[in-house]
Each structure stands twice: as C-alpha cells, then as structure tokens.
Design a protein around this motif. Sequence first.
Motif: not given
Length: 121
Positions: A85-97, A99-109, A115-120
Amino acid sequence: MNIRKIRKNNIEIAVVDSEDTLITDPSTALDFFATIQYDSGCDRFVLKQSQLDSDFFDLKTGLAGNVLQKIVNYRMKLAIIGDFSIYASKSLSDFIYEMNSGRDVFFLNSEEEAINRLANS
C-alpha cells in the motif's frame, strides 16, 4: 542469507531470510532462484518486499515483468510479502491484483498467507 524449509500439504516451500537486497536485475534473479532451488530442493519461494530492488515496484523499469516471467518459465512459484500500500501507482496495484488472481506469483501481507497460498496452488 538463511533458507528455511517449511512443509505444508506435502509441499516444501523455501522461505528466504535476509536483510539484504537479493534481486537487482533479471540475471541475478535467475541465478538466485536456481541456487535456492538447488540448495533447498524447493520450487516455491517466499521473499520479503525489501529483498527486491526498489525498481522492481516501478513497472516502467520492466524489472518485475522480467523477473516474474522467469518464475513462470521455469515452473516455479513465488510469494512476495510486505506492505504494498506504500506505492501510489495504480498500474502496480492492478498488476498485483492480476498476479494474485493467478497461480504462480502472489503479493501478500504475511508469511503465513504466503505459505498457505503456495501450499494450495
């Protein structure tokens, strides 16, 4: 740098502990992931936001795209943990969204979420 292996759902995940910036360009990323994969036997990794060069989060540099393409091409999975959330970029926010909708790369808190996402996935 320390690598911890965590096993969940019969899947081993390498968690990289380091205070250093570990990925600064696409070639160091490939070397880094290959080394971690060889040393740990894992193809799923957890990195901290701080372990990536700040250019990674500026999509105009192309660093994120190049690094993450290597993850996909070599059939690895990656979770990056931090406060994005420290990044103000809308394009980065969309990119993260996306990636998190996919199956290979995740941006998490948190490491637990990673661990849970990678294990599942």
